[in-house]
Scaffold this active site. Sequence first.
Site, PDB file in Angstrom:
ATOM      1  N   GLU A 347      -7.145   7.707  -2.377  1.00  0.00           N
ATOM      2  CA  GLU A 347      -5.845   7.534  -1.697  1.00  0.00           C
ATOM      3  C   GLU A 347      -4.660   7.410  -2.654  1.00  0.00           C
ATOM      4  O   GLU A 347      -3.809   6.546  -2.469  1.00  0.00           O
ATOM      5  CB  GLU A 347      -5.904   6.289  -0.793  1.00  0.00           C
ATOM      6  CG  GLU A 347      -6.949   6.401   0.288  1.00  0.00           C
ATOM      7  CD  GLU A 347      -7.109   5.112   1.098  1.00  0.00           C
ATOM      8  OE1 GLU A 347      -7.214   5.226   2.321  1.00  0.00           O
ATOM      9  OE2 GLU A 347      -7.145   4.025   0.520  1.00  0.00           O
TER      10      GLU A 347
HETATM   11  C1  TNX Z   1     -10.008   3.216   3.048  1.00  0.00           C
HETATM   12  S1  TNX Z   1     -12.446   4.045   1.616  1.00  0.00           S
HETATM   13  C2  TNX Z   1      -9.975   2.751   1.755  1.00  0.00           C
HETATM   14  C3  TNX Z   1      -9.765   1.317   1.513  1.00  0.00           C
HETATM   15  C4  TNX Z   1      -9.521   0.561   2.766  1.00  0.00           C
HETATM   16  C5  TNX Z   1     -10.458   1.060   3.839  1.00  0.00           C
HETATM   17  C6  TNX Z   1     -10.388   0.303   5.108  1.00  0.00           C
HETATM   18  C7  TNX Z   1     -11.479   4.101   0.514  1.00  0.00           C
HETATM   19  C8  TNX Z   1     -11.954   4.795  -0.640  1.00  0.00           C
HETATM   20  N1  TNX Z   1     -10.277   3.536   0.667  1.00  0.00           N
HETATM   21  O1  TNX Z   1      -8.710   1.142   0.606  1.00  0.00           O
HETATM   22  O2  TNX Z   1      -9.738  -0.783   2.535  1.00  0.00           O
HETATM   23  O3  TNX Z   1     -10.171   2.407   4.091  1.00  0.00           O
HETATM   24  O4  TNX Z   1     -11.351   0.721   6.006  1.00  0.00           O
END
Ligand code: TNX
Length: 540
Positions: A347
């Site tokens: 992300e």
């Molecule tokens: C996605 S999964 C994220 C996390 C969040 C999560 C909540 C991922 C690699 N990143 O930063 O905590 O969703 O479900």
Amino acid sequence: MNNKYNFRIIEYILSALIILQLVSCKTVAPTDERKPMRELKASFDNIIPVPVSINPTGSIFRLNPNSIIYIEPMNYETRFIGQYLKDQIKSTTGYGITFLTAEAISADENIRLIIDDRDELLGQEGYELIITENLLTIKANKAEGLFRGVQTISQMLFPLVNSSAPLSKDVLIPTVEIKDYPRFEWRGVMLDVARHFFSVSDVKKLVDRIVLYKFNRLHLHLTDDQGWRIQINSWPNLTIYGGSTQVGGGVGGYFTQEDYTEIVKYAEQRYIIVVPEIDMPGHTNAALASYPVLNCDGISPELYTGIKVGFSSLCINKDSTYIFIDDVIREVSELTPGPYIHIGGDEAMATDSVDYINFIVRVQDIIQSYGKQMIGWEEITQSRLKSNTIVQHWRKSQLAMKGVHQGSKLIMSPSTKAYMDMKYTPDTELGLHWAGYIEVSDAYNWDPVTQIIGVSDKDILGVEAPLWTETVLNFSDIEFMLFPRLPGIAEIGWSQAEARNWEGYKMRLANHGAYWKAIGLNFYRSPEIDWDWIIKISSK
Ligand code: TNX
């Protein structure tokens, strides 16, 4: 004469009474015994993950307070495993049994833990459990296999934990031959200690919970926007300031290097490798807030206590960023005996995409320079990866496939199945639901190899269940989100695909529920499971 006669009569009456007494004892005794015997019967029907093969041999082994654990070879590791078994037996049956050393070989040692490096099929973690009328033997190639086998015994003793039967009675264990080894090498649980911080003792408790299901990796998500949780000596403000708060604005916390080492050692003794994650270049607000030099404009943002993602980024084109990363990776590598460092990489919406690609390549070199193997979330596959870099799949199959095409292996954490922070149903108070609702059956009914089209067995390293903690505040919340879904992930990772089926699993899980109730573990009473199943059966 008369007196003598009278004595005779009294003698007769007395002996008749004694005989009567004896006869009545004989008829009463078995019914007396039968009740506690039933309550004290162990079972091999409840084992999760289900073993490769179970062959019942139809007789009974009696475990009693005088049973002895015989260990060969006796050394530091095997002594620990023997002690672990002893403690498990003590907590379920109340028996305090003893050890013997290797010298005292005789035919009737009751429990044997043997390392016998001869069965290739068993590999590093497999074991064989052979229970005959006189002996309960666990054999393995490695100490690790013995430890996994001890977990099987622990689960066989589950039905006894609630027993109020007298301690003097034997525990009846049905004789059986079990051969067992894992399908996948990687069976992990991830705990996010960044969104909410959890203490060393909470993490150790989590280790205790997961070893029972034969997990072998604990991935700690140590840094994120809301907090930096691992002390770095060369950059002390990361934790002093960056670790001071958490989601919701409460007091955060962090692991000192000693704390972290304590966790690593505790896990290692239980054959769990700790995988530290330092998330970058996104998810870095806590670091950026702690050191102005890490920001492109030299100005630190405020600490962040909300739950948004994708807004922070390290400054990609600044040398100080790589000095920082080098220091952090060096210190974390020194503290971590396991071969892996996870660099997140997810992300990174606030990072330019070309910058991102170059950044990951550069970080990969740093990780390698400290002799570690890099792991990243599937976004890292946009970069040129070394073939030993491991990719963790969570959302986008095409990204995971990009990793496979570069020769990387996958850790499977599909968010719609394996994300332990998703709500069970719309009514679940804790949790998020962006990836859907995940009931117990959803978390169980999938396979790592068929999850992504085009992937084959050899591309999969294993499975991992992440628990993100935006809504998870304490250990009881952790348990509630993990149980009863987590044992399903364990079975997916360990058991052969053909051996798994929901109907059988449901029954076994119900029996674990009875154990969880007995030890006070907080779990979601899913309506999919007939939690009273065991009671109905035993009252028949
Ligand atoms: C996605 S999964 C994220 C996390 C969040 C999560 C909540 C991922 C690699 N990143 O930063 O905590 O969703 O479900």
